[in-house]
Each structure stands twice: as C-alpha cells, then as structure tokens.
Design an enzyme around this catalytic site. Structure first.
Site, PDB file in Angstrom:
ATOM      1  N   ARG A 123       3.766  -5.297  16.387  1.00 41.05           N
ATOM      2  CA  ARG A 123       2.379  -4.807  16.343  1.00 41.05           C
ATOM      3  C   ARG A 123       1.432  -5.896  16.863  1.00 41.05           C
ATOM      4  O   ARG A 123       0.412  -5.602  17.473  1.00 41.05           O
ATOM      5  CB  ARG A 123       2.000  -4.405  14.905  1.00 41.05           C
ATOM      6  CG  ARG A 123       2.870  -3.285  14.354  1.00 41.05           C
ATOM      7  CD  ARG A 123       2.601  -3.028  12.885  1.00 41.05           C
ATOM      8  NE  ARG A 123       2.909  -4.189  12.062  1.00 41.05           N
ATOM      9  CZ  ARG A 123       2.697  -4.268  10.752  1.00 41.05           C
ATOM     10  NH1 ARG A 123       2.170  -3.236  10.108  1.00 41.05           N
ATOM     11  NH2 ARG A 123       3.013  -5.361  10.069  1.00 41.05           N
TER      12      ARG A 123
ATOM     13  N   HIS B  20       5.665 -13.082   6.658  1.00 38.86           N
ATOM     14  CA  HIS B  20       5.907 -11.692   6.271  1.00 38.86           C
ATOM     15  C   HIS B  20       7.039 -11.637   5.247  1.00 38.86           C
ATOM     16  O   HIS B  20       7.950 -12.463   5.293  1.00 38.86           O
ATOM     17  CB  HIS B  20       6.288 -10.831   7.495  1.00 38.86           C
ATOM     18  CG  HIS B  20       6.075  -9.380   7.256  1.00 38.86           C
ATOM     19  ND1 HIS B  20       7.033  -8.575   6.704  1.00 38.86           N
ATOM     20  CD2 HIS B  20       4.979  -8.591   7.459  1.00 38.86           C
ATOM     21  CE1 HIS B  20       6.558  -7.354   6.588  1.00 38.86           C
ATOM     22  NE2 HIS B  20       5.305  -7.330   7.029  1.00 38.86           N
TER      23      HIS B  20
ATOM     24  N   ASP C  84      -1.923  -8.671  11.461  1.00 39.95           N
ATOM     25  CA  ASP C  84      -3.306  -9.043  11.181  1.00 39.95           C
ATOM     26  C   ASP C  84      -3.772 -10.269  11.968  1.00 39.95           C
ATOM     27  O   ASP C  84      -4.966 -10.560  12.008  1.00 39.95           O
ATOM     28  CB  ASP C  84      -3.475  -9.301   9.678  1.00 39.95           C
ATOM     29  CG  ASP C  84      -3.139  -8.061   8.873  1.00 39.95           C
ATOM     30  OD1 ASP C  84      -3.633  -6.985   9.230  1.00 39.95           O
ATOM     31  OD2 ASP C  84      -2.360  -8.160   7.909  1.00 39.95           O
TER      32      ASP C  84
ATOM     33  N   HIS D 194      -2.147  -8.837   1.785  1.00 38.16           N
ATOM     34  CA  HIS D 194      -1.742  -7.593   2.471  1.00 38.16           C
ATOM     35  C   HIS D 194      -2.822  -7.265   3.511  1.00 38.16           C
ATOM     36  O   HIS D 194      -3.092  -8.081   4.388  1.00 38.16           O
ATOM     37  CB  HIS D 194      -1.520  -6.513   1.412  1.00 38.16           C
ATOM     38  CG  HIS D 194      -0.913  -5.236   1.906  1.00 38.16           C
ATOM     39  ND1 HIS D 194      -0.180  -5.147   3.058  1.00 38.16           N
ATOM     40  CD2 HIS D 194      -0.915  -3.964   1.379  1.00 38.16           C
ATOM     41  CE1 HIS D 194       0.226  -3.897   3.237  1.00 38.16           C
ATOM     42  NE2 HIS D 194      -0.217  -3.162   2.229  1.00 38.16           N
TER      43      HIS D 194
ATOM     44  N   SER E 213       0.839  -1.212   0.000  1.00 35.73           N
ATOM     45  CA  SER E 213       0.000   0.000   0.000  1.00 35.73           C
ATOM     46  C   SER E 213       0.869   1.255   0.000  1.00 35.73           C
ATOM     47  O   SER E 213       0.611   2.203  -0.757  1.00 35.73           O
ATOM     48  CB  SER E 213      -0.960   0.011   1.188  1.00 35.73           C
ATOM     49  OG  SER E 213      -0.296  -0.286   2.394  1.00 35.73           O
TER      50      SER E 213
HETATM   51  N1  HAX Z   1       0.775 -19.983   5.194  1.00 38.49           N
HETATM   52  C1  HAX Z   1       1.087 -20.879   4.235  1.00 38.49           C
HETATM   53  N2  HAX Z   1       2.100 -20.695   3.364  1.00 38.49           N
HETATM   54  C2  HAX Z   1       2.839 -19.596   3.511  1.00 38.49           C
HETATM   55  C3  HAX Z   1       2.617 -18.651   4.526  1.00 38.49           C
HETATM   56  C4  HAX Z   1       1.513 -18.875   5.372  1.00 38.49           C
HETATM   57  N3  HAX Z   1       1.171 -18.006   6.323  1.00 38.49           N
HETATM   58  N4  HAX Z   1       3.531 -17.665   4.417  1.00 38.49           N
HETATM   59  C5  HAX Z   1       4.312 -17.971   3.370  1.00 38.49           C
HETATM   60  N5  HAX Z   1       3.892 -19.139   2.807  1.00 38.49           N
HETATM   61  C6  HAX Z   1       4.402 -19.789   1.597  1.00 38.49           C
HETATM   62  C7  HAX Z   1       4.306 -18.829   0.417  1.00 38.49           C
HETATM   63  O1  HAX Z   1       2.981 -18.837  -0.130  1.00 38.49           O
HETATM   64  C8  HAX Z   1       5.371 -19.375  -0.522  1.00 38.49           C
HETATM   65  O2  HAX Z   1       4.833 -20.521  -1.135  1.00 38.49           O
HETATM   66  P1  HAX Z   1       5.199 -20.883  -2.682  1.00 38.49           P
HETATM   67  O3  HAX Z   1       6.678 -21.052  -2.714  1.00 38.49           O
HETATM   68  O4  HAX Z   1       4.413 -22.114  -2.935  1.00 38.49           O
HETATM   69  O5  HAX Z   1       4.743 -19.705  -3.492  1.00 38.49           O
HETATM   70  C9  HAX Z   1       6.461 -19.837   0.460  1.00 38.49           C
HETATM   71  O6  HAX Z   1       5.792 -20.032   1.729  1.00 38.49           O
HETATM   72  C10 HAX Z   1       7.579 -18.831   0.636  1.00 38.49           C
HETATM   73  O7  HAX Z   1       7.018 -17.596   1.022  1.00 38.49           O
HETATM   74  P2  HAX Z   1       7.857 -16.548   1.907  1.00 38.49           P
HETATM   75  O8  HAX Z   1       9.070 -16.181   1.115  1.00 38.49           O
HETATM   76  O9  HAX Z   1       8.055 -17.071   3.273  1.00 38.49           O
HETATM   77  O10 HAX Z   1       6.832 -15.352   2.015  1.00 38.49           O
HETATM   78  P3  HAX Z   1       6.529 -14.190   0.967  1.00 38.49           P
HETATM   79  O11 HAX Z   1       7.477 -13.078   1.245  1.00 38.49           O
HETATM   80  O12 HAX Z   1       6.477 -14.690  -0.433  1.00 38.49           O
HETATM   81  O13 HAX Z   1       5.046 -13.779   1.362  1.00 38.49           O
HETATM   82  C11 HAX Z   1       3.265 -13.168   2.755  1.00 38.49           C
HETATM   83  C12 HAX Z   1       4.752 -13.029   2.485  1.00 38.49           C
HETATM   84  C13 HAX Z   1       2.861 -12.227   3.852  1.00 38.49           C
HETATM   85  C14 HAX Z   1       2.491 -12.802   1.472  1.00 38.49           C
HETATM   86  C15 HAX Z   1       2.970 -14.632   3.175  1.00 38.49           C
HETATM   87  O14 HAX Z   1       3.664 -14.942   4.352  1.00 38.49           O
HETATM   88  C16 HAX Z   1       1.500 -14.920   3.354  1.00 38.49           C
HETATM   89  O15 HAX Z   1       0.817 -15.207   2.352  1.00 38.49           O
HETATM   90  N6  HAX Z   1       0.947 -14.851   4.608  1.00 38.49           N
HETATM   91  C17 HAX Z   1      -0.468 -15.046   4.870  1.00 38.49           C
HETATM   92  C18 HAX Z   1      -1.254 -13.809   4.494  1.00 38.49           C
HETATM   93  C19 HAX Z   1      -0.983 -12.681   5.460  1.00 38.49           C
HETATM   94  O16 HAX Z   1      -1.027 -12.836   6.678  1.00 38.49           O
HETATM   95  N7  HAX Z   1      -0.728 -11.483   4.916  1.00 38.49           N
HETATM   96  C20 HAX Z   1      -0.479 -10.284   5.735  1.00 38.49           C
HETATM   97  C21 HAX Z   1       0.974  -9.881   5.770  1.00 38.49           C
HETATM   98  C22 HAX Z   1       1.234  -8.646   6.580  1.00 38.49           C
HETATM   99  C23 HAX Z   1       0.611  -7.459   5.939  1.00 38.49           C
HETATM  100  O17 HAX Z   1       0.935  -6.991   4.885  1.00 38.49           O
HETATM  101  N8  HAX Z   1      -0.407  -6.970   6.578  1.00 38.49           N
HETATM  102  O18 HAX Z   1      -1.164  -6.025   6.046  1.00 38.49           O
END
Ligand code: HAX
Length: 437
Positions: free
Chosen positions: A327, A318, A373, A271, A241
C-alpha cells in the site's frame, strides 16, 4: 432484491454449505499451537478467526480475494481518464469474491447515491460538539447518532429469525457506506472550512462525490481518492479496527454500533492515527531544523533522536508485515507519476531510504519497513488537504468497505458470539509448574 444482494445471497449460501461440510469432516484438525509469549504479546500469529474478504501475507502483503494491489489497480474498473481502481469495485469483490464489470460498479455508485441521505439530527449532534473536538471523535459520534436508522436493530426488536440476520446487516451496511462520505465531509467543512458545506453531486461515483463534498474538484485528487479508498479498505481480520468490528458485531450489535467501535480502535496512534502522526512528525522535524528539505544526515539524526526519546517512528513497523507494505508502494507510484518533484513527498522517499537501516540495527524491531501510513499524508498535503487531524477519518471511510462486507459474511455464515479464553498470571505460573517440560 437487487443484483448485488442477489449475488451475495447466492455465493454466501454456497460457502455456508461448504463450511458445514468442512466442519463436519475436519473440525477437529489443529491449526497451530499457542505459546505463553503469544498470550502476553498481543496474540500475534494465533490463527483463531475466519475472515473472508482479504488475507495478509507477511512477505507479500495484502490480497483481496486472491488479488494483490498491483493486480487490482489493473483489473478493477477505473474512472474515465484514470488508471486507479474505483472503490465500489473492491467492495463488490470483497462481498462476492468476483471481479465486477464496469456496469456493476456504475450500478453500485447509483445505489450508494440513492441511499446516502443523512438524517438532520446527525448534523445537529455534530453541531453541538466543540469545534476543537478531534475529527475521529466527531466521526464516531456521528455514526452513533445515525444508529437511529438501523434496520437490523428495528427488526431484532420486533423479533427476527436468525436466518434474516444477513439481510438486515446487508441493508444497514449499504446505507452506512453510502452515508459516510457525507458525514465525513460535513465534519471536515465544519471544522476547517468555516462551516460552509457542499451539497453532494449524485452523478459522481462514491469517491469523487466524497472529494467534491470535501471541496476538492481537481481530477487528479479524485484519482487519488479512488486509490486511497481502495487500498485502505481491508487488511484481513486481525488488525485492530477490523477485529473490533468483528468482535462487537458477534454480539449482534448492529452495523452502526459495530462500525463505530471499530473506528474508535482505528483512532489509536499505533493503528490508523499513525497517518496523522507521520505528517506531524515530519513537520516537527522541518520546524526544528528551520524549514526546507532536511539533509540525509539531519533525517538520520532526527530518527535517532525520536528513538532515544522513547517514541516510535510513525509509519514504520507492522505487527504482521515483514517487507515494505504494498500500500506504501502503490502510493509512492502515484506520487512519482503525479508529483515527482514535490518537497514533502521527496522527504518521505528519503525517509524510506534511511529509516529501515536505522530501525534494523536496533535489533528488537521485527519490521523496519514502511507501512501504509508512511506515505498517505504527503499525497494529501500536495493537494492542499493539510489538516492532518482529519486523515484518519479518510482511512475510516475506506475501512467501512472491508469490515462491513465481512460483517455481512459473518451474519450469513452464522458466526457465534466471540469469547476467547483469558488467563491470569497466577494461572500461567501454575500451568508452568504442572508442565515443567
Ligand atoms: N519505531 C520505534 N520502535 C518501534 C517501531 C517503530 N516504528 N516499531 C516497533 N518498535 C518497537 C516496539 O515499540 C517494541 O518495543 P518494546 O519492546 O520496547 O515494547 C519493539 O520494537 C518490538 O515491536 P515489534 O514486535 O517489531 O512490533 P509490534 O508488532 O509490537 O508493533 C506497531 C507494531 C505497528 C505497533 C509498531 O511497529 C509501531 O508502533 N509502529 C509505529 C506506529 C505505526 O506506524 N503504526 C501503524 C501501523 C500500521 C497500521 O495499523 N496502520 O493503520
């Protein structure tokens, strides 16, 4: 000009001079190297943007102008009877780099109240949307409708000098921050409370007035809003964002257009929408198990099932952080103080005990710890704000403080149009062929 604007002008002119010198002396120094994995992998860790208002450390979490969340909970001015910081304070800190006095925070509450009038057509636009429209879609639509009020856009159209960009950006940002609670509360009340609206109370601070217009008068809920609106305000510049606002703003789209773009980014489930997803996911687990508090083993099984279905566990992981998000910790401390026996909050804490270990064993997940979150929804449900589709709007109102303070800085420092280089896979293959080592 006004004390906050005067102060911003003074500090931004000084930093502007320092940046000029710094670029003259050190502009050619390298900040790091970029790998092909980073180019394909969401540009993680590439230091390629200057963003003044906050800085994220993977281990320690966010610092706002050098202050951690525990420090800010102690040092920023509080409302009477509360130990939580008032969000006006973090806005002033991000904008000027200095901690505000209680008088400055009071002044800002008054300024926001004075600027908070929302033109009638914004409500009319909202009223035309089906009631089933997601609150985040309503929120961005309302912000776009308010763009008619942009002083920046009007001045640019008339012909504005570059040296005045910061001034109109500041005015629009202040007006937008002042108006957002009214708009968000209108969306909430039209969607969930039979379209019965509550007039603002201009004697209240910005966060308490927001809580009041939502229909929540309990003091404790106001304290929660103060904490919530403070800790969600900023998370350095690379998050989706903030980066979107920064990027769109770099083309001199006015603050309304830039902020609306950032809110569309916040509405993604990876996000900001994750706060809604967390509560929906916990409730689905409870429903599947027939209600009540699930056992530790049932939670473990549900987490494994979620993963096996190819879904993410919301609220965990994250892109930058590698430890528990401070947080999350701040919200857990609030919950342990005000609602230690609350059922849903206790489920959140059991999840905190079991999820990191499960995610940690999967190998590929870089951060198994909870993010912001994972906790916020349970706190809101406790005070009966149960409409989880609205949660990201609360996040958005808070995020305005950080991204708009930064937009003022971006215009004051004369940051240019953002335009990074992209490549094709063909180009990368040729690059590898030419650089075998
Ligand atoms: N559950 C299951 N799988 C997860 C995971 C979770 N909570 N977090 C990461 N992974 C997976 C990813 O999907 C990725 O899988 P692929 O290789 O199959 O694509 C793998 O683990 C490696 O990911 P990473 O390098 O550890 O994490 P990223 O930097 O790619 O992604 C995310 C970061 C936040 C998008 C991710 O951890 C996620 O999807 N979390 C759940 C959604 C969430 O809570 N989002 C909020 C984040 C904070 C924020 O912005 N708040 O507003």
């Amino acid at each position: 000009m006004g004390i906050v604007k005067d102060k911003f002008r003074e500090v931004s002119l000084k930093v502007g001079e320092e940046v000029k010198e710094l670029l003259k002396e050190h502009g050619d120094k390298e900040l790091g190297k970029i790998t092909i994995s980073q180019a394909y992998g969401g540009m993680r860790d590439i230091p390629a943007m200057v963003y003044e208002t906050s800085l994220l450390d993977a281990q320690e979490g966010i610092r706002f102008r050098g202050y951690s969340i525990p420090e800010l909970r102690e040092k920023l001015p509080h409302a009477e009877g509360s130990s939580e910081p008032l969000p006006e304070g973090i806005f002033y800190l991000m904008l000027t780099g200095e901690l505000p006095t209680p008088e400055i925070v009071k002044h800002l509450s008054t300024v926001f109240a004075k600027r908070s009038h929302v033109p009638k057509h914004v409500f009319e636009v909202l009223d035309k949307l089906p009631i089933s429209t997601h609150p985040m879609t309503q929120f961005t639509t309302a912000i776009m409708a308010m763009q008619t009020e942009s002083l920046f856009a009007k001045a640019y159209r008339k012909g504005m000098s570059k040296k005045d960009y910061w001034d109109y950006t500041f005015e629009d940002s202040m007006n937008l921050i002042a108006r957002l609670p009214r708009v968000a509360a209108y969306i909430y009340r039209r969607t969930y409370k039979d379209n019965v609206h509550i007039e603002p109370d201009h004697y209240l601070d910005w966060g308490s007035n927001f809580a009041h217009m939502l229909g929540y008068e309990e003091k404790e809920f106001h304290y929660l809003m103060h904490l919530y609106l403070t800790i969600h305000a900023d998370h350095e510049g690379g998050n989706l964002s903030a980066h979107t606002v920064h990027c769109v703003g770099s083309g001199l789209a006015d603050p309304y257009l830039s902020f609306a773009a950032g809110m569309n980014a916040l509405a993604g489930p990876l996000h900001g929408l994750a706060n809604q997803e967390v509560i929906r996911w916990i409730q689905a687990m409870q429903e599947e198990l027939g209600g009540g508090i699930p056992s530790r083993q049932q939670i473990i099984d549900y987490v494994n099932k979620t993963m096996a279905e190819g879904k993410v566990v919301p609220g965990y992981g994250h892109a930058v952080l590698r430890k528990t998000d401070p947080r999350f910790t701040a919200q857990m401390e609030f919950a342990k103080k005000y609602m230690p026996t609350d059922e849903l909050n206790n489920i959140v804490w059991t999840l905190y005990e079991v999820v990191p270990e499960i995610l940690g064993t999967k190998g590929k997940i870089k951060n198994p710890w909870p993010n912001v979150d994972a906790h916020s929804g349970a706190l809101l449900v406790h005070y009966n704000l149960v409409e989880s589709d609205f949660y990201t709007v609360l996040f958005g109102v808070s995020r305005a403080l950080g991204v708009l303070a930064q937009l003022c800085w971006s215009r004051a420092l004369g940051f240019p149009l953002e335009r990074p280089k992209s490549m094709t896979t063909e180009w990368i293959k040729e690059f590898i062929a030419k650089n075998p080592a």
